[in-house]
Design a protein around this motif. Structure first.
Motif, PDB file in Angstrom:
ATOM      1  N   TRP A  76      39.728  21.113  15.614  1.00  0.00           N
ATOM      2  CA  TRP A  76      40.097  20.709  14.355  1.00  0.00           C
ATOM      3  C   TRP A  76      40.610  21.930  13.255  1.00  0.00           C
ATOM      4  O   TRP A  76      40.352  22.976  14.315  1.00  0.00           O
ATOM      5  N   PRO A  77      40.985  21.754  12.463  1.00  0.00           N
ATOM      6  CA  PRO A  77      41.525  22.983  11.789  1.00  0.00           C
ATOM      7  C   PRO A  77      40.199  23.760  10.801  1.00  0.00           C
ATOM      8  O   PRO A  77      39.445  23.189  11.614  1.00  0.00           O
ATOM      9  N   ALA A  78      40.682  24.774  10.310  1.00  0.00           N
ATOM     10  CA  ALA A  78      39.025  25.267  10.140  1.00  0.00           C
ATOM     11  C   ALA A  78      38.525  24.689   8.900  1.00  0.00           C
ATOM     12  O   ALA A  78      39.555  24.317   7.728  1.00  0.00           O
ATOM     13  N   ASN A  79      37.447  25.047   9.658  1.00  0.00           N
ATOM     14  CA  ASN A  79      36.606  24.663   7.359  1.00  0.00           C
ATOM     15  C   ASN A  79      36.397  26.009   7.256  1.00  0.00           C
ATOM     16  O   ASN A  79      36.648  26.930   7.021  1.00  0.00           O
ATOM     17  N   LEU A  80      36.156  26.136   5.663  1.00  0.00           N
ATOM     18  CA  LEU A  80      36.211  26.536   4.934  1.00  0.00           C
ATOM     19  C   LEU A  80      34.962  27.517   4.391  1.00  0.00           C
ATOM     20  O   LEU A  80      35.126  28.996   4.825  1.00  0.00           O
ATOM     21  N   THR A  81      33.745  27.177   4.991  1.00  0.00           N
ATOM     22  CA  THR A  81      32.436  27.088   4.921  1.00  0.00           C
ATOM     23  C   THR A  81      32.827  28.218   6.371  1.00  0.00           C
ATOM     24  O   THR A  81      31.715  29.355   6.493  1.00  0.00           O
ATOM     25  N   ASP A  82      33.036  27.659   7.334  1.00  0.00           N
ATOM     26  CA  ASP A  82      32.832  28.493   8.501  1.00  0.00           C
ATOM     27  C   ASP A  82      33.761  29.501   8.566  1.00  0.00           C
ATOM     28  O   ASP A  82      33.603  30.776   9.033  1.00  0.00           O
ATOM     29  N   PHE A  83      34.717  29.315   8.113  1.00  0.00           N
ATOM     30  CA  PHE A  83      36.310  31.083   7.936  1.00  0.00           C
ATOM     31  C   PHE A  83      34.990  31.836   6.765  1.00  0.00           C
ATOM     32  O   PHE A  83      35.617  33.029   7.898  1.00  0.00           O
ATOM     33  N   ALA A  84      34.737  31.423   6.090  1.00  0.00           N
ATOM     34  CA  ALA A  84      33.953  32.961   5.380  1.00  0.00           C
ATOM     35  C   ALA A  84      32.437  33.258   5.960  1.00  0.00           C
ATOM     36  O   ALA A  84      32.608  34.426   6.441  1.00  0.00           O
ATOM     37  N   ILE A  85      32.251  32.231   7.214  1.00  0.00           N
ATOM     38  CA  ILE A  85      30.997  32.791   7.897  1.00  0.00           C
ATOM     39  C   ILE A  85      31.996  33.709   8.880  1.00  0.00           C
ATOM     40  O   ILE A  85      31.042  34.688   9.796  1.00  0.00           O
ATOM     41  N   LEU A 248      33.797  34.667  19.213  1.00  0.00           N
ATOM     42  CA  LEU A 248      33.961  33.720  18.012  1.00  0.00           C
ATOM     43  C   LEU A 248      32.489  32.502  18.352  1.00  0.00           C
ATOM     44  O   LEU A 248      32.179  31.832  17.465  1.00  0.00           O
ATOM     45  N   ASN A 249      32.181  32.237  19.771  1.00  0.00           N
ATOM     46  CA  ASN A 249      31.839  30.662  20.405  1.00  0.00           C
ATOM     47  C   ASN A 249      30.313  31.354  20.058  1.00  0.00           C
ATOM     48  O   ASN A 249      29.072  30.323  20.329  1.00  0.00           O
ATOM     49  N   VAL A 250      29.110  32.205  19.816  1.00  0.00           N
ATOM     50  CA  VAL A 250      28.600  33.181  19.518  1.00  0.00           C
ATOM     51  C   VAL A 250      27.775  32.480  18.318  1.00  0.00           C
ATOM     52  O   VAL A 250      27.476  31.787  17.744  1.00  0.00           O
ATOM     53  N   VAL A 251      29.201  32.253  17.302  1.00  0.00           N
ATOM     54  CA  VAL A 251      29.040  32.367  15.487  1.00  0.00           C
ATOM     55  C   VAL A 251      29.161  30.877  15.462  1.00  0.00           C
ATOM     56  O   VAL A 251      28.403  30.544  14.918  1.00  0.00           O
ATOM     57  N   GLN A 252      29.805  30.366  16.055  1.00  0.00           N
ATOM     58  CA  GLN A 252      29.688  28.568  16.151  1.00  0.00           C
ATOM     59  C   GLN A 252      28.857  28.106  16.526  1.00  0.00           C
ATOM     60  O   GLN A 252      28.308  27.071  16.239  1.00  0.00           O
ATOM     61  N   HIS A 264      19.007  16.938  11.185  1.00  0.00           N
ATOM     62  CA  HIS A 264      18.456  16.375  11.584  1.00  0.00           C
ATOM     63  C   HIS A 264      18.944  15.643  13.006  1.00  0.00           C
ATOM     64  O   HIS A 264      18.214  14.658  13.240  1.00  0.00           O
ATOM     65  N   ARG A 265      19.870  16.645  13.494  1.00  0.00           N
ATOM     66  CA  ARG A 265      20.380  16.032  14.998  1.00  0.00           C
ATOM     67  C   ARG A 265      20.474  17.582  15.498  1.00  0.00           C
ATOM     68  O   ARG A 265      21.125  17.710  14.676  1.00  0.00           O
ATOM     69  N   GLN A 266      21.228  17.196  16.513  1.00  0.00           N
ATOM     70  CA  GLN A 266      21.746  18.373  17.694  1.00  0.00           C
ATOM     71  C   GLN A 266      23.143  18.102  16.865  1.00  0.00           C
ATOM     72  O   GLN A 266      23.522  17.246  17.637  1.00  0.00           O
ATOM     73  N   VAL A 267      23.804  19.492  16.789  1.00  0.00           N
ATOM     74  CA  VAL A 267      25.773  19.496  16.573  1.00  0.00           C
ATOM     75  C   VAL A 267      26.002  20.560  17.855  1.00  0.00           C
ATOM     76  O   VAL A 267      24.986  21.653  17.907  1.00  0.00           O
ATOM     77  N   GLU A 268      27.036  20.430  18.492  1.00  0.00           N
ATOM     78  CA  GLU A 268      27.594  21.215  19.329  1.00  0.00           C
ATOM     79  C   GLU A 268      29.106  21.477  18.210  1.00  0.00           C
ATOM     80  O   GLU A 268      29.320  20.568  17.758  1.00  0.00           O
ATOM     81  N   LEU A 269      29.086  23.106  18.751  1.00  0.00           N
ATOM     82  CA  LEU A 269      30.638  23.179  17.745  1.00  0.00           C
ATOM     83  C   LEU A 269      31.402  24.716  18.249  1.00  0.00           C
ATOM     84  O   LEU A 269      30.511  25.282  19.234  1.00  0.00           O
ATOM     85  N   HIS A 270      32.431  23.735  18.863  1.00  0.00           N
ATOM     86  CA  HIS A 270      32.440  25.235  19.677  1.00  0.00           C
ATOM     87  C   HIS A 270      34.162  25.393  18.834  1.00  0.00           C
ATOM     88  O   HIS A 270      34.428  24.736  18.048  1.00  0.00           O
ATOM     89  N   ALA A 271      34.922  26.971  19.994  1.00  0.00           N
ATOM     90  CA  ALA A 271      36.328  27.043  18.318  1.00  0.00           C
ATOM     91  C   ALA A 271      37.587  27.290  19.540  1.00  0.00           C
ATOM     92  O   ALA A 271      37.044  27.093  20.981  1.00  0.00           O
ATOM     93  N   GLU A 272      38.022  27.087  19.517  1.00  0.00           N
ATOM     94  CA  GLU A 272      39.661  27.137  20.654  1.00  0.00           C
ATOM     95  C   GLU A 272      40.800  28.224  20.230  1.00  0.00           C
ATOM     96  O   GLU A 272      41.152  28.223  18.546  1.00  0.00           O
ATOM     97  N   LEU A 273      41.174  29.462  20.632  1.00  0.00           N
ATOM     98  CA  LEU A 273      41.785  30.843  20.440  1.00  0.00           C
ATOM     99  C   LEU A 273      43.673  29.970  21.055  1.00  0.00           C
ATOM    100  O   LEU A 273      43.731  29.298  22.515  1.00  0.00           O
ATOM    101  N   THR A 274      44.614  30.751  20.429  1.00  0.00           N
ATOM    102  CA  THR A 274      45.890  29.957  20.908  1.00  0.00           C
ATOM    103  C   THR A 274      46.651  30.721  20.065  1.00  0.00           C
ATOM    104  O   THR A 274      47.124  31.186  19.187  1.00  0.00           O
ATOM    105  N   SER A 275      47.355  31.295  21.035  1.00  0.00           N
ATOM    106  CA  SER A 275      48.403  32.315  20.569  1.00  0.00           C
ATOM    107  C   SER A 275      49.792  31.112  19.822  1.00  0.00           C
ATOM    108  O   SER A 275      50.229  30.879  19.987  1.00  0.00           O
ATOM    109  N   LEU A 276      49.941  32.182  18.910  1.00  0.00           N
ATOM    110  CA  LEU A 276      50.120  31.764  17.432  1.00  0.00           C
ATOM    111  C   LEU A 276      52.088  31.589  17.856  1.00  0.00           C
ATOM    112  O   LEU A 276      52.846  31.022  17.566  1.00  0.00           O
ATOM    113  N   GLU A 277      52.193  32.989  18.888  1.00  0.00           N
ATOM    114  CA  GLU A 277      53.744  32.509  19.444  1.00  0.00           C
ATOM    115  C   GLU A 277      53.770  31.037  19.867  1.00  0.00           C
ATOM    116  O   GLU A 277      55.136  30.298  19.774  1.00  0.00           O
ATOM    117  N   SER A 278      52.883  30.853  20.919  1.00  0.00           N
ATOM    118  CA  SER A 278      53.082  29.795  21.533  1.00  0.00           C
ATOM    119  C   SER A 278      53.174  28.258  20.672  1.00  0.00           C
ATOM    120  O   SER A 278      53.780  27.066  21.209  1.00  0.00           O
TER     121      SER A 278
END
Length: 699
Positions: A76-85, A248-252, A264-278
């Motif tokens: 997914w694209p970024a969330n504004l709150t996550d971006f600030a963190i 980044l995944n530590v912060v996620q 009130h439940r377990q949530v997983e959240l990861h990040a993905e890095l992709t070269s801008l050029e590719s």
């Protein structure tokens, strides 16, 4: 050099003696070298030339992965709150910036029209390494709420709209009815990614005219949902992508823990890095290389044809070659002389081919697919000219070497003793010609198979079951000035007035509104939150929501499979919200039950319950080649109908071409400030769909 010039003059005289052969050879070489040069120009501009940013190899796109949403959703694209963190907590990046599509209505002069813009964090240009050409870019803190009425213009927009007036910096323009100060103009060389270049869920228009600060408070957004921002990060020098991803995944993980406490439940959240050029180049690399290989094969066929013709002509000069060898000419000297006859042909073909490529490149760019990136950076430069020179030289050697070798290795005694100018064709000459014919047939067969495969694929795509009607339908996309339509009820009132007026036009059979047309991509993505059902399978519970008026399904020919469609009478039922779902939703959410009468929350538990009253057929949403997605249709008075929607008008095919001006005039009669951004038939949308954009998504 003297020998070379003598051979060249002799070769030119030989070609002048046979003008028909020379003209046809130059024409064939012009077309084939021109095609290769034009396609290489696109490969050079799109694949080989680096991005116009400072150290583009350090730029990466950041996306979020939410496993509970299922494999269907992917990243997914970024969330504004996550971006600030991320900005505060990560240590591997020089900085992270975000941007999202933000079109606005320009009402400074003339008829209101929508201009494509981007809402960005203040540090975007610093991250990209781009400075202003006039004025300045955004300063720190100018993306906070209340300080965001500033714009930076692209050079093309400043030139076309404001006539390259340098004094315009510092003045105001009116966007969405509010003044915005122009603080700078970007360099002409600056290119911002457009279309799907920043991901399938954050698509900008075909060009970006202006940039404005974000102007949003990150604290007002949750840790999950509202994934709508393209996040561009610059790695620190020496930091590897895998190191930055681990950071980044530590912060996620920390964000996920906090979000899990709220839910009130377990949530997983990861990040993905992709070269801008590719990411910008995307899947276009394979198609462009395939196209270059195809025109290269055509050039090889031309070379084989010319080699066959020269080999036939060589039989007339075998005795001449034998006499030259007997008088002391070396075989290498003789091969050089023969090549001196083919190189002028190839270089003349190359010169005319460059001219043909220059003339044909403009047509090629106009005919290229809309989602092909960096088309405005495609032109003939020094690298392309060097490619054309190399191809011309190699071509002249390829089709001239075999006949030259044949003459230089002639069997001398029989040829010298023969009284004629020709010699009997021996087995080696026959073998050479048969080999050339075999190569030509093989290359042609490959091209025919490729063309047949692509044609069959195109035929399957165009004849796929679309789920909606095409003939006799015209659409008008309208963007409202939001400062006049703050309340959802104001927007609904406008849509109702326009629909009523358009339905009164001659030859109009029906008209209806929808927030997003078919084939225009995903948008308004939310969960189907069924009471009492554990949300363990978000993949099956995610859907694209469409806000529609009564008559939409009838206007677009979407079949009703079960239940009923919503109509005007549902508007009077204040205590009952209704929805119509697609066949895919019914199969995924209620696979064993009758969906009619079932209730769900659109999104979170805070939203009112909605009752399913009907099931309609599936509609192609992301593209003709993509399977139908889950769609939920709600009446446009029920939820917040967006300020940008499309009017669907059904009429007779005979009136289709003349109805557009009447529809535009009717819309402006209701509100002169409403911008009609496009008027297209459904046939146009099917044959050349626009680049989709995403208005936002939430869980």
């Amino acid at each position: 050099m003297l020998t070379f010039w003598n051979n060249l003059r002799y070769g030119v005289r030989q070609l002048i003696r046979e003008p028909v052969f020379s003209s046809l050879a130059i024409l064939a070489l012009t077309l084939s070298i021109g095609a290769n040069t034009a396609i290489f120009s696109m490969v050079n501009g799109i694949l080989l030339r680096p991005l116009s940013y400072r150290h583009p190899e350090q730029l990466y796109l950041v996306r979020e992965i939410v496993p509970m949403m299922g494999k269907m959703s992917g990243s997914w694209p970024a969330n504004l709150t996550d971006f600030a963190i991320w900005q505060r907590a990560t240590h591997s990046f020089e900085g992270i910036a975000v941007a999202e599509p933000f079109p606005m209505n320009l009402t400074s002069s003339g008829e209101p029209r929508e201009v494509d813009g981007a809402r960005v964090s203040a540090n975007l240009f610093e991250i990209l390494g781009v400075s202003s050409w006039l004025g300045r870019t955004f300063a720190a803190g100018e993306d906070l709420p209340g300080r965001d009425h500033l714009v930076v213009l692209t050079h093309a927009f400043w030139r076309d709209e404001f006539h390259s007036d340098p004094a315009f910096v510092g003045k105001n323009i009116t966007l969405n009815g509010e003044p915005y100060e122009v603080i700078g103009v970007l360099p002409e060389s600056f290119r911002f990614p457009t279309g799907e270049q920043l991901g399938q869920r954050v698509q900008f228009g075909p060009h970006v005219d202006f940039f404005k600060p974000m102007g949003l408070d990150p604290n007002k957004f949750g840790l999950l949902g509202n994934f709508r921002l393209a996040a561009i990060a610059r790695l620190k020098p020496g930091v590897k992508p895998n190191q930055a991803l681990a950071d980044l995944n530590v912060v996620q993980a920390q964000i996920a823990a906090e979000a899990g406490n709220d839910m009130h439940r377990q949530v997983e959240l990861h990040a993905e890095l992709t070269s801008l050029e590719s990411e910008i180049i995307g899947s276009s690399r394979r198609g462009l290389l395939l196209l270059l290989a195809s025109v290269g094969a055509v050039l090889l066929i031309v070379c084989v044809n010319l080699a066959s013709l020269l080999l036939a002509r060589a039989s007339k000069r075998m005795r001449e070659a034998a006499i030259r060898i007997s008088l002391g000419a070396s075989r290498a000297r003789l091969i050089g002389q023969m090549l001196a006859e083919t190189l002028p042909l190839s270089f003349l073909g190359g010169i005319f081919g460059v001219v043909a490529a220059y003339l044909g490149l403009h047509w090629l760019i106009r005919a290229a697919p809309l989602d092909l990136p960096r088309l405005d950076e495609v032109h003939i430069d020094a690298r392309v000219l060097l490619f054309a020179f190399a191809v011309s030289l190699l071509t002249g050697i390829l089709f001239g070497l075999m006949p030259a070798w044949r003459c230089a290795h002639a069997h001398l005694p029989p040829l010298i003793k023969s009284g004629g100018t020709t010699a009997t064709v021996d087995r080696s000459a026959t073998f050479l010609r048969q080999t050339l014919i075999g190569i030509e047939v093989g290359l042609t067969a490959v091209l025919l198979i490729l063309a047949g495969t692509l044609t069959a694929s195109l035929f399957r795509v165009l004849n796929v079951e679309k789920g909606f009607a095409v003939d006799g339908i015209i659409t008008a996309e309208v963007s409202l000035p939001l400062q006049k339509y703050v309340q959802p009820s104001d927007r609904v009132r406008f849509y109702e007035q326009v629909r009523s007026a358009v339905r009164g036009l001659p030859a109009v059979q029906d008209a209806a509104w929808v927030s997003k047309l078919p084939l225009e991509g995903q948008a308004f993505i939310m969960v189907i939150n069924v009471p009492g059902v554990a949300q363990r399978d978000y993949e099956n519970l995610m859907a694209n929501y469409r806000y529609a008026s009564p008559g939409y399904f009838q206007s677009l020919g979407i079949p009703l499979l079960q239940g009923r469609l919503f109509d005007e009478s549902d508007k009077d039922k204040k205590d009952k919200n209704v929805a119509v779902i697609s066949k895919t939703v019914a199969r995924r959410v209620w696979p064993k039950d009758d969906p009619i009468g079932r209730q769900f929350h659109p999104g979170s538990n805070d939203t009112p319950l909605v009752e399913v009253i009907g099931v309609v057929g599936d509609v192609r949403t992301a593209g003709l080649e993509q399977p139908p997605l889950s769609l939920v249709y709600v009446p446009y008075w029920q939820l917040e109908m967006p300020g940008k929607a499309s009017l669907v008008v059904r009429t007779s095919s005979e009136r289709l071409g003349s109805l557009g001006p009447d529809v535009r005039r009717t819309i402006h009669n209701v509100d002169a400030d409403a911008a009609v951004t496009s008027i297209r038939s459904m046939n146009q949308i099917v044959c050349r769909p626009p680049l989709p954009d995403v208005a936002g998504s939430s869980v």
